[in-house]
Design a protein around this motif. Sequence first.
Motif, PDB file in Angstrom:
ATOM      1  N   ASP A 136     -12.977   8.046  -3.961  1.00 31.27           N
ATOM      2  CA  ASP A 136     -14.129   8.155  -4.863  1.00 31.27           C
ATOM      3  C   ASP A 136     -15.285   7.337  -4.286  1.00 31.27           C
ATOM      4  O   ASP A 136     -15.296   6.101  -4.348  1.00 31.27           O
ATOM      5  N   ALA A 137     -16.288   8.017  -3.721  1.00 31.44           N
ATOM      6  CA  ALA A 137     -17.387   7.336  -3.033  1.00 31.44           C
ATOM      7  C   ALA A 137     -18.204   6.463  -3.984  1.00 31.44           C
ATOM      8  O   ALA A 137     -18.583   5.329  -3.642  1.00 31.44           O
ATOM      9  N   ASN A 138     -18.499   6.962  -5.193  1.00 35.77           N
ATOM     10  CA  ASN A 138     -19.305   6.183  -6.141  1.00 35.77           C
ATOM     11  C   ASN A 138     -18.574   4.921  -6.575  1.00 35.77           C
ATOM     12  O   ASN A 138     -19.169   3.840  -6.678  1.00 35.77           O
ATOM     13  N   GLU A 139     -17.279   5.056  -6.843  1.00 34.51           N
ATOM     14  CA  GLU A 139     -16.502   3.889  -7.252  1.00 34.51           C
ATOM     15  C   GLU A 139     -16.415   2.875  -6.115  1.00 34.51           C
ATOM     16  O   GLU A 139     -16.464   1.649  -6.350  1.00 34.51           O
ATOM     17  N   LEU A 140     -16.292   3.352  -4.878  1.00 35.53           N
ATOM     18  CA  LEU A 140     -16.242   2.445  -3.732  1.00 35.53           C
ATOM     19  C   LEU A 140     -17.532   1.640  -3.629  1.00 35.53           C
ATOM     20  O   LEU A 140     -17.496   0.417  -3.439  1.00 35.53           O
ATOM     21  N   ARG A 141     -18.662   2.315  -3.786  1.00 41.44           N
ATOM     22  CA  ARG A 141     -19.943   1.596  -3.742  1.00 41.44           C
ATOM     23  C   ARG A 141     -20.036   0.568  -4.870  1.00 41.44           C
ATOM     24  O   ARG A 141     -20.484  -0.561  -4.668  1.00 41.44           O
ATOM     25  N   ASN A 142     -19.615   0.958  -6.061  1.00 39.56           N
ATOM     26  CA  ASN A 142     -19.689   0.032  -7.205  1.00 39.56           C
ATOM     27  C   ASN A 142     -18.815  -1.197  -6.976  1.00 39.56           C
ATOM     28  O   ASN A 142     -19.220  -2.325  -7.284  1.00 39.56           O
ATOM     29  N   GLN A 143     -17.605  -0.973  -6.458  1.00 39.38           N
ATOM     30  CA  GLN A 143     -16.694  -2.091  -6.226  1.00 39.38           C
ATOM     31  C   GLN A 143     -17.254  -3.053  -5.160  1.00 39.38           C
ATOM     32  O   GLN A 143     -17.149  -4.276  -5.290  1.00 39.38           O
ATOM     33  N   ILE A 144     -17.853  -2.504  -4.115  1.00 38.62           N
ATOM     34  CA  ILE A 144     -18.410  -3.361  -3.059  1.00 38.62           C
ATOM     35  C   ILE A 144     -19.641  -4.112  -3.570  1.00 38.62           C
ATOM     36  O   ILE A 144     -19.831  -5.302  -3.274  1.00 38.62           O
TER      37      ILE A 144
ATOM     38  N   VAL B 248       0.855  -1.188   0.000  1.00 40.75           N
ATOM     39  CA  VAL B 248       0.000   0.000   0.000  1.00 40.75           C
ATOM     40  C   VAL B 248       0.895   1.244   0.000  1.00 40.75           C
ATOM     41  O   VAL B 248       1.706   1.441   0.910  1.00 40.75           O
ATOM     42  N   ARG B 249       0.735   2.083  -1.015  1.00 43.95           N
ATOM     43  CA  ARG B 249       1.565   3.289  -1.132  1.00 43.95           C
ATOM     44  C   ARG B 249       0.725   4.564  -1.230  1.00 43.95           C
ATOM     45  O   ARG B 249       1.274   5.655  -1.245  1.00 43.95           O
ATOM     46  N   VAL B 250      -0.599   4.396  -1.346  1.00 39.66           N
ATOM     47  CA  VAL B 250      -1.496   5.542  -1.487  1.00 39.66           C
ATOM     48  C   VAL B 250      -2.554   5.450  -0.392  1.00 39.66           C
ATOM     49  O   VAL B 250      -3.019   4.359  -0.045  1.00 39.66           O
ATOM     50  N   MET B 251      -2.934   6.611   0.153  1.00 30.39           N
ATOM     51  CA  MET B 251      -3.988   6.627   1.171  1.00 30.39           C
ATOM     52  C   MET B 251      -5.174   7.452   0.670  1.00 30.39           C
ATOM     53  O   MET B 251      -4.962   8.559   0.125  1.00 30.39           O
ATOM     54  N   PRO B 252      -6.394   6.940   0.833  1.00 26.91           N
ATOM     55  CA  PRO B 252      -6.697   5.596   1.322  1.00 26.91           C
ATOM     56  C   PRO B 252      -6.604   4.577   0.187  1.00 26.91           C
ATOM     57  O   PRO B 252      -6.721   4.921  -0.988  1.00 26.91           O
ATOM     58  N   THR B 253      -6.365   3.330   0.567  1.00 22.12           N
ATOM     59  CA  THR B 253      -6.420   2.214  -0.377  1.00 22.12           C
ATOM     60  C   THR B 253      -7.420   1.193   0.147  1.00 22.12           C
ATOM     61  O   THR B 253      -7.399   0.847   1.326  1.00 22.12           O
ATOM     62  N   PHE B 254      -8.300   0.721  -0.743  1.00 27.22           N
ATOM     63  CA  PHE B 254      -9.278  -0.315  -0.403  1.00 27.22           C
ATOM     64  C   PHE B 254      -8.931  -1.574  -1.193  1.00 27.22           C
ATOM     65  O   PHE B 254      -8.779  -1.526  -2.418  1.00 27.22           O
ATOM     66  N   ILE B 255      -8.787  -2.692  -0.477  1.00 25.68           N
ATOM     67  CA  ILE B 255      -8.503  -3.967  -1.138  1.00 25.68           C
ATOM     68  C   ILE B 255      -9.710  -4.892  -0.926  1.00 25.68           C
ATOM     69  O   ILE B 255     -10.254  -4.988   0.186  1.00 25.68           O
ATOM     70  N   PHE B 256     -10.116  -5.576  -2.003  1.00 23.63           N
ATOM     71  CA  PHE B 256     -11.320  -6.413  -1.992  1.00 23.63           C
ATOM     72  C   PHE B 256     -10.918  -7.877  -2.131  1.00 23.63           C
ATOM     73  O   PHE B 256     -10.153  -8.237  -3.042  1.00 23.63           O
ATOM     74  N   PHE B 257     -11.441  -8.707  -1.222  1.00 21.53           N
ATOM     75  CA  PHE B 257     -11.089 -10.130  -1.182  1.00 21.53           C
ATOM     76  C   PHE B 257     -12.336 -10.988  -1.378  1.00 21.53           C
ATOM     77  O   PHE B 257     -13.396 -10.706  -0.808  1.00 21.53           O
ATOM     78  N   LEU B 258     -12.197 -12.045  -2.160  1.00 26.56           N
ATOM     79  CA  LEU B 258     -13.257 -13.033  -2.356  1.00 26.56           C
ATOM     80  C   LEU B 258     -12.678 -14.413  -2.082  1.00 26.56           C
ATOM     81  O   LEU B 258     -11.666 -14.798  -2.686  1.00 26.56           O
ATOM     82  N   ASP B 259     -13.291 -15.127  -1.154  1.00 19.85           N
ATOM     83  CA  ASP B 259     -12.812 -16.462  -0.762  1.00 19.85           C
ATOM     84  C   ASP B 259     -11.333 -16.440  -0.385  1.00 19.85           C
ATOM     85  O   ASP B 259     -10.556 -17.337  -0.742  1.00 19.85           O
TER      86      ASP B 259
ATOM     87  N   GLN C 147      -8.967 -14.524  -1.402  1.00 17.64           N
ATOM     88  CA  GLN C 147      -8.027 -14.073  -2.425  1.00 17.64           C
ATOM     89  C   GLN C 147      -8.317 -12.626  -2.815  1.00 17.64           C
ATOM     90  O   GLN C 147      -9.470 -12.233  -2.988  1.00 17.64           O
ATOM     91  N   LYS C 148      -7.246 -11.845  -2.958  1.00 12.99           N
ATOM     92  CA  LYS C 148      -7.402 -10.469  -3.428  1.00 12.99           C
ATOM     93  C   LYS C 148      -7.879 -10.478  -4.872  1.00 12.99           C
ATOM     94  O   LYS C 148      -7.286 -11.122  -5.739  1.00 12.99           O
ATOM     95  N   ILE C 149      -8.986  -9.739  -5.155  1.00 11.57           N
ATOM     96  CA  ILE C 149      -9.487  -9.712  -6.532  1.00 11.57           C
ATOM     97  C   ILE C 149      -9.367  -8.326  -7.154  1.00 11.57           C
ATOM     98  O   ILE C 149      -9.370  -8.200  -8.384  1.00 11.57           O
ATOM     99  N   SER C 150      -9.266  -7.283  -6.307  1.00 10.26           N
ATOM    100  CA  SER C 150      -9.099  -5.939  -6.866  1.00 10.26           C
ATOM    101  C   SER C 150      -8.724  -4.983  -5.747  1.00 10.26           C
ATOM    102  O   SER C 150      -8.780  -5.328  -4.557  1.00 10.26           O
ATOM    103  N   GLU C 151      -8.341  -3.769  -6.150  1.00 10.91           N
ATOM    104  CA  GLU C 151      -8.096  -2.725  -5.163  1.00 10.91           C
ATOM    105  C   GLU C 151      -8.491  -1.381  -5.748  1.00 10.91           C
ATOM    106  O   GLU C 151      -8.627  -1.229  -6.971  1.00 10.91           O
ATOM    107  N   MET C 152      -8.707  -0.416  -4.885  1.00 12.78           N
ATOM    108  CA  MET C 152      -9.092   0.927  -5.307  1.00 12.78           C
ATOM    109  C   MET C 152      -8.282   1.933  -4.518  1.00 12.78           C
ATOM    110  O   MET C 152      -8.208   1.851  -3.284  1.00 12.78           O
ATOM    111  N   LYS C 153      -7.679   2.883  -5.194  1.00 16.85           N
ATOM    112  CA  LYS C 153      -6.888   3.939  -4.549  1.00 16.85           C
ATOM    113  C   LYS C 153      -7.672   5.246  -4.619  1.00 16.85           C
ATOM    114  O   LYS C 153      -8.257   5.571  -5.655  1.00 16.85           O
ATOM    115  N   GLY C 154      -7.666   5.986  -3.529  1.00 17.53           N
ATOM    116  CA  GLY C 154      -8.334   7.276  -3.518  1.00 17.53           C
ATOM    117  C   GLY C 154      -9.686   7.244  -2.822  1.00 17.53           C
ATOM    118  O   GLY C 154     -10.120   6.219  -2.301  1.00 17.53           O
TER     119      GLY C 154
END
Length: 645
Positions: free
Chosen positions: A304-312, A282-293, A295-302
């Motif tokens: 962005d509230a709309n993008e966070l909702r979409n990713q979740i 992690v080199r950027v704040m905030p960073t969100f990492i998404f895990f399924l079963d 395993q890491k499947i994606s991450e989001m930097k920054g």
Amino acid sequence: MSEPVKLYVYDLSNGIAKQMSLQLTGRQINGIWHTSIVVFGKEVFYGQGIDITAPGQSHHGNPLHIIDLGTTALDEETFNEYLEEMREHYTADKVNFNCNSFTNDCAAFLTGGSIPDFIKDLPSDFLSTPFGAALRPTIDAMYRRPGAMPPPLPTPATATSSAGPNPELTASILQAVAAQAQQGMLPTTAPAAPLQATDSLVAPFHSVTNSASLTSLLRTHKAVVVNFSDMITCPPCRVIAPVYEQIAHEKGVKTSGGAGAAFAKIDLSTSSGKALGAEWSVRVMPTFIFFLDGQKISEMKGADANELRNQIDLLLFQAYPPHPHTSLSLPAMQTLSLNPILFTQVPALDTAANKLVSFVDSAQWPAVATQTQAEVKQALSTTILPYLKSRSNTRPSSASPMLLSIWAKTTFTLAQALPLESLFPLLDMWRLAILDSSVATWFTASLQSSPNTSPLVIFLTKVTSVTNAPRAYLLTLLRLLSNAFSSPVLAPQLLLGQIRSLMTAVLIPALLHEDASVRTASASLVFNAAAFLQKGRVDAVKNGGGSGKRDIEDEDWEIEISSAVVEAIDREKANEDVVHRLAACLGCLLRLSPFYESQMSSLLEVLQVKSILRAKLAKGGCGDNGVSKKDVKKLVEEIADKLCP
């Protein structure tokens, strides 16, 4: 030298959650857990900050369970240094952390393991349910209970409290749940400012301060979102934080089956948080990492509230695919009223009482009867009948516990003394009374505390012990059971355990009874049961629960009932109202069923249900010209064409 590590487990609900949660929420919650770590001769826990006491000497008293977490090779000084570092995280104002997050972190640090899964995941919407809100004062009182010398600790490694819930407290909570569910409001007696500490017990957040704790979280949850941030130095972290918290409360784990995501926060302002950030690059704040079963499947930097909702939302869609029925257009099913069908007609009460008295006078009174004939008649004339007559007033009175105790005793005596065919006036009186929420609440409590003496169990047991039940008795019993579904606290009780088995044994033959009134009553009862299940499924989908199985669902029972309903539809040639109620019941059993793809669809093919339903629309299928009412036709067509393969 290794040191043993124990987990002390306390139930803040005092046993009430275990006793009542399944019936009142559709999911089994065995306790509202508060935990402590016991190591190096001291009990350490998080409440208003980190507290340390001698084992068993906290204000929570005796633990309900003592769980062996293994041993630690660390020394006491190292653990003390760790606790000092943890005080940066677990301060009194950190409302999203809780005692169980703290003990899980300690367990990971000391042993590399975690506390049991059943403790970590209370449904995040629990306190917002009528049951959770009614139980909240009890939870808060247990949490803030003033210190006193507790009784001696149990000596075994695992201890279980034998004390059951207080009956008076249980009854008051049932009343509160019934009132909230019917009025759609929180109790006016609830504390104005509930404890933030107990809010966090069912918060969707998991504190993570070390690698072992994160590994445990990923192992025990299907979907996980981790937020790496620094609230002190990072303005975007502070901007996105309330959005993240709102999403977590909306989409956190809400069912005992685990549907929903686990949300974690890692504080990059601390040394342990920085180490975890480095571990995950992690080199950027905030960073969100998404895990399924796991395993890491994606991450989001920054931020962005709309993008966070979409990713979740995407993560949850992948973890819990929606039920296939959610994409179907089912207008007839969607407009179908799921309110229970009730039998509210008031008979001539004096006539019914006189008939029952005549049966009492002519009966051969058993020597083992707990009341004399005179005492039974007195109870009828001075207690039961006046109460029933008051129900027709503009301001009807509620049934008192004393009245219901007398009535239950009289019911038990009459069930011993009278033949089955003479009991229907008594059943008819209970049929009216059970529409009173205070009576329904009392029935719920009686089924939980002493089911074998509950009037409902007595009535059902008597009819299941004979081959051919008298028509009047059977008809009145079916109507009584239908009316029982008017209560939000009693209805789920009817779909569990002994009472469900007894009800099913009466219901299935009644669906094929030669008498049209009996078939109508049984079709009403089976619809009420299916509509109750359908309500829960619809609510689960609305709340993001996907197609997961609720604890109150039972595959074998629903298959048995569905088969019986299909046979009853096939045989019903005359009564369109019965066909309507049975078709509505079948639609409720099928739509959003968690067992649809595994069992139900194949059952429908084997039974040729599509053809059976279609035949009801043809000449001779129901009456001379088939089903004639437009709304019934649409419902039957929709179930046949869209829910049946």
